[in-house]
Design a protein around this motif. Structure first.
Motif, PDB file in Angstrom:
ATOM      1  N   GLY A 111      30.004  51.856  51.736  1.00 24.91           N
ATOM      2  CA  GLY A 111      31.170  52.030  50.869  1.00 24.91           C
ATOM      3  C   GLY A 111      32.132  50.861  50.899  1.00 24.91           C
ATOM      4  N   CYS A 112      31.652  49.687  51.302  1.00 23.56           N
ATOM      5  CA  CYS A 112      32.569  48.546  51.382  1.00 23.56           C
ATOM      6  C   CYS A 112      32.956  48.025  49.998  1.00 23.56           C
TER       7      CYS A 112
ATOM      8  N   ARG B 170      31.891  45.792  48.177  1.00 21.20           N
ATOM      9  CA  ARG B 170      31.818  44.359  47.877  1.00 21.20           C
ATOM     10  C   ARG B 170      31.043  44.136  46.581  1.00 21.20           C
TER      11      ARG B 170
ATOM     12  N   LEU C 152      33.472  44.695  43.741  1.00 16.32           N
ATOM     13  CA  LEU C 152      34.427  43.582  43.683  1.00 16.32           C
ATOM     14  C   LEU C 152      33.769  42.364  43.040  1.00 16.32           C
TER      15      LEU C 152
ATOM     16  N   GLY D  30      37.110  38.586  35.642  1.00 18.96           N
ATOM     17  CA  GLY D  30      38.021  37.604  36.214  1.00 18.96           C
ATOM     18  C   GLY D  30      39.008  38.196  37.199  1.00 18.96           C
ATOM     19  N   LEU D  31      38.894  39.490  37.439  1.00 21.02           N
ATOM     20  CA  LEU D  31      39.778  40.172  38.398  1.00 21.02           C
ATOM     21  C   LEU D  31      38.935  41.025  39.341  1.00 21.02           C
ATOM     22  N   PHE D  32      39.434  41.197  40.552  1.00 20.06           N
ATOM     23  CA  PHE D  32      38.791  42.145  41.472  1.00 20.06           C
ATOM     24  C   PHE D  32      39.278  43.540  41.103  1.00 20.06           C
ATOM     25  N   ASN D  33      38.411  44.285  40.478  1.00 16.47           N
ATOM     26  CA  ASN D  33      38.820  45.579  39.938  1.00 16.47           C
ATOM     27  C   ASN D  33      37.638  46.539  40.025  1.00 16.47           C
TER      28      ASN D  33
ATOM     29  N   GLY E  35      42.467  43.578  48.327  1.00 13.96           N
ATOM     30  CA  GLY E  35      41.950  43.768  46.974  1.00 13.96           C
ATOM     31  C   GLY E  35      41.014  42.662  46.531  1.00 13.96           C
ATOM     32  N   THR E  36      41.047  41.532  47.250  1.00 13.97           N
ATOM     33  CA  THR E  36      40.081  40.475  46.959  1.00 13.97           C
ATOM     34  C   THR E  36      38.771  40.817  47.690  1.00 13.97           C
ATOM     35  N   ASP E  37      37.769  39.959  47.520  1.00 14.48           N
ATOM     36  CA  ASP E  37      36.525  40.227  48.253  1.00 14.48           C
ATOM     37  C   ASP E  37      36.389  39.365  49.496  1.00 14.48           C
TER      38      ASP E  37
ATOM     39  N   PRO F 255      36.344  38.832  53.311  1.00 17.38           N
ATOM     40  CA  PRO F 255      35.907  39.832  54.289  1.00 17.38           C
ATOM     41  C   PRO F 255      37.050  40.509  55.049  1.00 17.38           C
TER      42      PRO F 255
ATOM     43  N   CYS G  12      43.175  48.546  48.701  1.00 20.39           N
ATOM     44  CA  CYS G  12      42.634  47.919  47.488  1.00 20.39           C
ATOM     45  C   CYS G  12      43.064  48.684  46.239  1.00 20.39           C
TER      46      CYS G  12
ATOM     47  N   ASN H 135      45.366  47.664  43.112  1.00 17.29           N
ATOM     48  CA  ASN H 135      44.849  47.817  41.753  1.00 17.29           C
ATOM     49  C   ASN H 135      45.749  48.691  40.881  1.00 17.29           C
TER      50      ASN H 135
ATOM     51  N   GLY I 279      43.405  45.518  38.572  1.00 20.84           N
ATOM     52  CA  GLY I 279      42.732  44.317  39.069  1.00 20.84           C
ATOM     53  C   GLY I 279      43.647  43.404  39.864  1.00 20.84           C
ATOM     54  N   VAL I 280      43.010  42.618  40.718  1.00 20.54           N
ATOM     55  CA  VAL I 280      43.724  41.649  41.552  1.00 20.54           C
ATOM     56  C   VAL I 280      43.168  40.266  41.223  1.00 20.54           C
ATOM     57  N   GLY I 281      44.053  39.332  40.918  1.00 22.71           N
ATOM     58  CA  GLY I 281      43.620  38.008  40.464  1.00 22.71           C
ATOM     59  C   GLY I 281      43.679  36.947  41.541  1.00 22.71           C
ATOM     60  N   VAL I 282      43.143  35.801  41.205  1.00 23.06           N
ATOM     61  CA  VAL I 282      43.112  34.642  42.110  1.00 23.06           C
ATOM     62  C   VAL I 282      43.668  33.450  41.338  1.00 23.06           C
TER      63      VAL I 282
ATOM     64  N   TYR J  72      38.886  28.849  45.651  1.00 21.87           N
ATOM     65  CA  TYR J  72      38.549  30.139  46.271  1.00 21.87           C
ATOM     66  C   TYR J  72      37.037  30.257  46.449  1.00 21.87           C
TER      67      TYR J  72
ATOM     68  N   ILE K 128      37.056  48.631  52.419  1.00 24.46           N
ATOM     69  CA  ILE K 128      36.654  47.791  51.290  1.00 24.46           C
ATOM     70  C   ILE K 128      36.636  46.322  51.717  1.00 24.46           C
ATOM     71  N   SER K 129      35.536  45.668  51.408  1.00 27.77           N
ATOM     72  CA  SER K 129      35.281  44.234  51.621  1.00 27.77           C
ATOM     73  C   SER K 129      34.817  43.882  53.035  1.00 27.77           C
TER      74      SER K 129
END
Lengths: 79, 612
Positions: free
Chosen positions: A15-16, A18, A21, A29-32, B69-71, B73, B102, B106, B209-212, B218, B266-267
């Motif tokens: 359930g990570c 990844r 993401l 373009g977004l982590f969503n 919220g990013t990937d 780790p 996360c 979001n 969503g979370v942006g960069v 990155y 998450i991640s």
């Protein structure tokens, strides 16, 4: 249509998310996680991994998996 | 704001049932990094000095850092800052965010500030811009897992849930909050703070969503970083065994019998959380969720003989929502008072499942003697005076340290976690601040590598490590200063501080990731300065509360046989040696040892004069 079959091994999934993401980042373009073309669902101790109709089998989800819950296999007709 | 930050703060006033949002000021984000650091900064504005921790006026500030919220780790950590009832100090409460951090980002928020007290039980339902304060009568009295499941059943798709159990509702001083039923948050009574607000749970979903900011950089940084993790030879072992790799409390074959699934925030590439199912015996079919299987097995250290009984008890404690170490500590004290006649007619068998289940219920619902025990060690000392003081274990800020003489964990070397029990304002908790002294004794040869990774300046490294082969003493005081700085970096970014993850990160890389994600110009020196600012503000928050050096007393048991031992030489440690470590820590922080305050020069260097 990209050239991979995505094999799911749900018993390995932690359930990570990844995968969600990575997918959403590539295509929006977004982590969503909600926008990902792969969706991991946990219910009790079980886990289900599904793909939306938009999934083009690019394999980015499998590339991002640390737990061997997703594997990508090159389709023969693309070789 | 270009990336990382959602850019908004959510404010909820439970008394007035009002919800508002406002923009996160970019200058504040830059000065205090985010997450933990910004939570301290917001707490400075919202906590009125002298507030009762359980009063409506005590705010709770929750934060998720810019990497959450990013990937990247293990960037899922969330933190809460509030005044805690057990210590009476302003403390941080941290948790692996599981899905909560996360999804909170979001939903479009970096921080949540909760004030007031609802006139009846409620929960918060956050779905992007829609924030509702909903009736929680149906949830009140339910266990943590049951609460989470009830809320999850009401929605489709993933939702992060922060919840308390009956112990929090009934303001048990060692009640916790739980994230997604598997991560614990807030030793020192965070559950009670939420319970006193009549706030049973917070459920969050988000789709923004979370942006960069700098995608190219990155990608480059992340690609190299992931290769480092993937090539780590013990990664699979960590994934398979979780924390049992470090603490083999049961043989691997026993763990395999109950291991149902490993869970990750998450991640996270390690996934230290556990789902277990008892395969046989009277508890067959029992499913338990936990921060780690070792937590579920902790009663074995208190004399339980059957690991299945241990799991059963901890699963019950987790449903009630209370800290197992404090539970066992208080129960052991009550047992001794019973043996010596200070409490009549009780028999508390610490190694008996049924007895301990009964006491867990009595404490959670404050029945009979359980009402006194629910107020923790200070409640017991208030009720039974000198007798309770005599039989109480070593206490720091009214709590039971995890390690040391008479503590649960058989660890007697004095490292940053041990000194940190005294010097972290919140009091005892698990965590070394990411320093290499955390549990397993590491050879000194590996220290320079880890210290450099943590961003410790070269000049300080030479003062931390033993000067000569003869001295063989580690300067834990100076090391702790930089551990707190490193922890401030990790916590403010949202990176997990657990050893098996933070070992992959280094301070320079953190600065690079922060810059790439947020677009805020940052290098190692600047990030270190901001982290110093964060920890100094934490100190100032407590100085403002009147928390002085008298709260940093060294328990007698620590310096009496068997006592703690010096980390390198393993010779018994003395009170004077610990005192010298405290002085070294203060000097390295730029704090006045006599008054306990950060010096004017330190506040000036950090730009904190106006908050001092």
């Amino acid at each position: 249509m990209a050239g991979y079959d995505i094999i799911t091994l749900e018993e390995n999934c932690t359930g990570c998310l990844r995968c969600q993401l990575a997918c959403s980042y590539l295509y929006t373009g977004l982590f969503n996680p909600s926008a990902a073309r792969i969706q991991v669902r946990f219910s009790g101790t079980g886990c289900a991994i599904d793909f939306t109709d938009e999934c083009n089998h690019c394999g980015v989800c499998a590339d991002s998996c640390f737990y061997d819950a997703l594997k990508k296999v090159k389709r023969e007709d693309d070789e | 704001m270009q990336g990382g930050f959602a850019g908004r703060i959510l404010h909820v006033d439970l008394s007035r049932r009002k919800v508002g949002t406002w923009p996160l000021a970019s200058n504040l984000a830059e000065s205090f990094i985010g997450g933990l650091g910004l939570s301290f900064r917001l707490a400075h504005d919202y906590i009125t000095p002298g507030t009762d921790p359980l009063a409506p006026e005590n705010p709770v500030v929750i934060g998720a850092g810019p990497l959450v919220g990013t990937d990247l780790p293990s960037t899922s950590r969330i933190y809460a800052v509030t005044k805690l009832p057990t210590s009476g100090t302003i403390g941080w409460c941290g948790a692996g965010g599981v899905t909560f951090g996360c999804l909170f980002k979001n939903a479009g928020y970096d921080h949540l500030i909760i004030e007031g007290r609802a006139d009846r039980p409620v929960y918060l339902n956050i779905v992007d811009d829609r924030v509702e304060i909903l009736d929680a009568q149906k949830l009140w009295g339910k266990g943590v897992s049951e609460t989470c499941e009830t809320l999850w059943d009401e929605v489709s798709g993933p939702a992060g849930v922060l919840a308390i159990g009956p112990a929090g509702e009934n303001r048990v001083s060692f009640s916790l909050a739980y994230i997604d039923r598997s991560a614990t948050m807030g030793r020192g009574g965070f559950g009670a703070v939420l319970g006193a607000k009549n706030l049973k749970a917070i459920m969050v979903r988000g789709t923004k969503g979370v942006g960069v900011a700098d995608r190219k950089t990155y990608k480059r940084l992340k690609t190299d970083f992931l290769q480092t993790i993937q090539s780590y030879p013990y990664l699979k072992e960590w994934q398979d065994m979780g924390m049992l790799k470090a603490f083999p409390m049961v043989p691997p074959e026993t763990y395999k019998k109950i291991k149902k699934r490993r869970l990750a925030c998450i991640s996270c590439p390690v996934g230290c959380k556990d789902v277990v199912e008892i395969a046989d015996g009277p508890h067959k079919g029992l499913v338990a969720y936990s921060s780690s299987a070792i937590n579920l097995l902790t009663p074995l250290m208190y004399g339980f003989k059957d690991y299945r009984d241990a799991v059963k008890l901890i699963a019950e404690l987790d449903e009630y929502g209370m800290d197992m170490f404090e539970f066992f500590g208080v129960a052991a004290l009550a047992a001794k008072l019973g043996e010596h006649g200070s409490i009549q007619g009780i028999n508390i068998a610490l190694d008996d499942l049924n007895a301990m289940m009964e006491w867990a219920e009595k404490i959670s619902f404050r029945k009979g003697l359980g009402d006194v025990m629910a107020d923790g060690f200070s409640g017991m000392i208030n009720a039974y005076g000198d007798a309770a003081k005599t039989y109480a274990p070593a206490l720091v800020k009214n709590m039971h340290p995890y390690t040391g003489p008479g503590s649960a964990l058989p660890w007697d070397l004095f490292g940053t976690m041990e000194l940190g029990q005294i010097l972290d304002l919140r009091g005892p908790h698990v965590g070394s601040g990411g320093s290499p002294t955390y549990f397993a004794k590491r050879p000194l040869e590996v220290f320079p590598k880890h210290l450099k990774r943590m961003g410790v300046p070269e000049a300080a490294i030479s003062r931390i490590l033993p000067e000569s082969d003869e001295s063989k003493q580690l300067n834990v005081g100076i090391l702790l200063k930089y551990s707190h700085q490193w922890f401030s970096i990790l916590g403010s970014l949202g990176v997990c501080a657990r050893g098996q993850i933070n070992r992959f990160y280094n301070a320079g890389l953190c600065a690079d990731f922060y810059k790439a994600v947020t677009g805020i110009p940052t290098d190692l020196d600047e990030l270190s300065l901001r982290a110093d600012r964060v920890w100094n503000l934490y100190k100032l928050l407590n100085v403002r509360e009147g928390v002085d050096r008298s709260r940093e007393s060294i328990p007698d048991q620590w310096v009496q046989a068997p006592g703690f031992k010096e980390y390198v030489s393993e010779t018994p440690i003395s009170r004077d040696e610990i005192l010298r470590m405290i002085k070294d820590y203060y000097r390295e922080q730029g704090w006045d040892f006599e008054t306990g305050y950060p010096s004017p020069e330190t506040l000036s260097r950090l730009g904190l004069e106006s908050l001092g």
